[in-house]
Design an enzyme around this catalytic site. Structure first.
Site, PDB file in Angstrom:
ATOM      1  CG  ASP A  97       2.000  -0.762   2.362  1.00 45.79           C
ATOM      2  OD1 ASP A  97       2.474  -0.242   1.216  1.00 45.79           O
ATOM      3  OD2 ASP A  97       2.742  -1.466   3.800  1.00 45.79           O
ATOM      4  CB  SER A  98       3.659  -4.075  -0.697  1.00 45.29           C
ATOM      5  OG  SER A  98       4.875  -2.675   0.621  1.00 45.29           O
TER       6      SER A  98
ATOM      7  CB  CYS B 107       1.957   1.245  -0.989  1.00 43.45           C
ATOM      8  SG  CYS B 107       3.447   0.792  -2.225  1.00 43.45           S
TER       9      CYS B 107
ATOM     10  CD  GLU C 137       9.617  -4.362   6.783  1.00 45.23           C
ATOM     11  OE1 GLU C 137       9.988  -5.418   7.411  1.00 45.23           O
ATOM     12  OE2 GLU C 137       8.814  -4.015   6.360  1.00 45.23           O
TER      13      GLU C 137
ATOM     14  CB  CYS D 240       9.376   5.267   1.009  1.00 46.13           C
ATOM     15  SG  CYS D 240       9.037   3.461   1.722  1.00 46.13           S
TER      16      CYS D 240
ATOM     17  CG  HIS E 156       8.917   1.336   6.353  1.00 46.28           C
ATOM     18  ND1 HIS E 156       8.123   0.503   5.130  1.00 46.28           N
ATOM     19  CD2 HIS E 156       9.409   0.002   6.842  1.00 46.28           C
ATOM     20  CE1 HIS E 156       7.439  -0.352   4.566  1.00 46.28           C
ATOM     21  NE2 HIS E 156       8.250  -0.986   5.674  1.00 46.28           N
TER      22      HIS E 156
HETATM   23  N1  DGL Z   1       5.520   0.264   0.975  1.00 45.57           N
HETATM   24  C1  DGL Z   1       6.193   0.122   0.127  1.00 45.57           C
HETATM   25  C2  DGL Z   1       5.924   2.295  -0.124  1.00 45.57           C
HETATM   26  O1  DGL Z   1       5.687   2.838   0.010  1.00 45.57           O
HETATM   27  C3  DGL Z   1       7.917   0.809   1.270  1.00 45.57           C
HETATM   28  C4  DGL Z   1       7.928  -0.547   0.510  1.00 45.57           C
HETATM   29  C5  DGL Z   1       8.089  -1.834  -0.093  1.00 45.57           C
HETATM   30  O2  DGL Z   1       9.288  -1.523  -1.219  1.00 45.57           O
HETATM   31  O3  DGL Z   1       6.897  -3.002  -0.019  1.00 45.57           O
HETATM   32  O4  DGL Z   1       6.605   2.052  -1.655  1.00 45.57           O
END
Ligand code: DGL
Length: 262
Positions: free
Chosen positions: A6-7, A69, A149, A181, A183
Site C-alpha cells: 500500500d502507499s 491500495c 490517520e 480507499c 482508509h
Molecule cells: N491507500 C490509498 C488508497 O487506497 C489512500 C492513501 C493515498 O492516497 O495514498 O487509495
C-alpha cells in the site's frame, strides 16, 4: 508468503481482513510511508512506485501479491500484471465491484475514493462490464485519509466533512456504496449514518480476502508454495513516531515495523 503493499499504513485494513480470512498463511507487508499519499499523484508515478513495491515483495519471497491500495489498483494493476506475468496479482477493485453488483437492487451505485481512483473511472468501467443499466456516481473524498490517520473517526469535524462529501451522493438514491480507499473502512460508522441504513457499504478489503481464499482453494499448486506460519513481516519506507501506535490501533495487534528504503 502473501505479499501486500500500500502507499502507507492504510493497507493495514486489508491486512486485517487477510489475517481474519486466511490466518494460516505468512504475510509480508510493504507500506510506502515515505512517498504516501499515492492518491493525488500522476498515473505514471503511481505505476512506477507500484512496480517497485511489487519487486520488493517478490524479493522477500511473496508468491502472490495483493495491491491493497485502491489508487494503485485503479491505475497500476494492469501494468503490474503485464510486467510480472505468471505472478498472481490481486487488486481490490474487481472483488468490490462483484459484491456491489450482487447486492444492489436498484442498480444505482456510489463509489468514493481518492482523486486518482475516482478520476481513473476504473470502477465505472468494471461495473459496466457486468451489464449495462447501472448508474454509477463517484466522489473523491481526499480529506477522509488524514482524518482517519488522525484517529478522528467520530469527531464533529469528520461528521461535517462527511456530510459535505456525501450530500450529493445521498440525493442520488443509491442503494450501494463502495468504500474505494484503504482508509474509509475506519470511517464506516460515520459514512453509514450520513448515507442512511438503506445503503449497503462495500468494503474492498473484505472482498479481496474472500476472493483469495476461493482462489487458493482452487489453485493448490500456488497454495502449496505459501509459507504457513504467523511470522508476518511489516516493512515501511519511513517509520514516523506514531506509526507503531496507529498500526496497533488499526490492526488490533502490535507489530514490529522494519525500515526499508526503496
Ligand atoms: N491507500 C490509498 C488508497 O487506497 C489512500 C492513501 C493515498 O492516497 O495514498 O487509495
Amino acid at each position: 508468503m502473501i505479499g501486500i503493499f500500500d502507499s502507507g499504513i492504510g493497507g493495514l485494513t486489508v491486512v486485517k481482513e487477510v489475517l481474519k480470512h486466511l490466518p494460516e498463511y505468512q504475510m509480508v507487508y510493504f507500506g510506502d510511508t515515505a512517498r504516501t499519499p499515492y492518491g493525488n499523484k500522476s498515473k505514471s508515478t503511481i505505476i512506477k512506485y507500484a512496480i517497485q513495491d511489487t519487486k520488493f515483495l517478490l524479493d522477500k519471497g511473496a508468491k502472490i501479491i495483493i495491491v491493497a491500495c485502491n489508487s494503485a489498483s485503479a491505475v497500476a494493476a494492469e501494468e503490474l500484471k503485464r510486467q510480472f506475468e505468471g505472478v498472481p496479482i490481486f487488486e481490490v477493485i474487481t472483488p468490490a465491484v462483484n459484491k456491489a453488483v450482487a447486492v444492489t437492487k436498484n442498480k444505482r451505485l456510489g463509489v468514493i475514493g481518492t482523486r486518482a481512483t475516482t478520476s481513473s473511472n476504473v470502477y465505472q468501467d468494471k461495473i459496466k462490464q457486468h451489464q449495462n443499466g447501472y448508474t454509477i456516481i463517484s466522489k473523491a473524498c481526499p480529506l477522509f485519509v488524514p482524518l482517519a490517520e488522525e484517529g478522528w473517526t467520530d469527531k464533529p469535524v469528520t461528521k461535517m466533512v462527511a456530510k459535505k462529501y456525501l450530500y450529493h451522493l445521498k440525493l442520488q438514491n443509491i442503494d450501494t456504496l463502495i468504500l474505494g480507499c484503504t482508509h474509509y473502512p475506519l470511517l464506516k460508522e460515520i459514512i453509514q449514518i450520513k448515507m442512511g441504513k438503506q445503503v449497503t457499504l462495500v468494503d474492498p478489503a473484505e472482498e479481496v480476502a474472500q476472493e483469495i481464499k476461493k482462489y487458493l482453494a482452487k489453485n493448490k499448486e500456488i497454495e502449496k508454495k505459501l509459507a504457513k506460519n504467523s511470522n508476518h513481516e511489516f516493512y515501511f519506507s519511513d517509520i514516523a513516531p506514531h506509526l507503531t501506535e496507529l498500526a496497533h490501533k488499526w490492526l488490533g495487534q502490535i507489530i514490529t515495523p522494519i525500515q526499508f528504503n526503496l
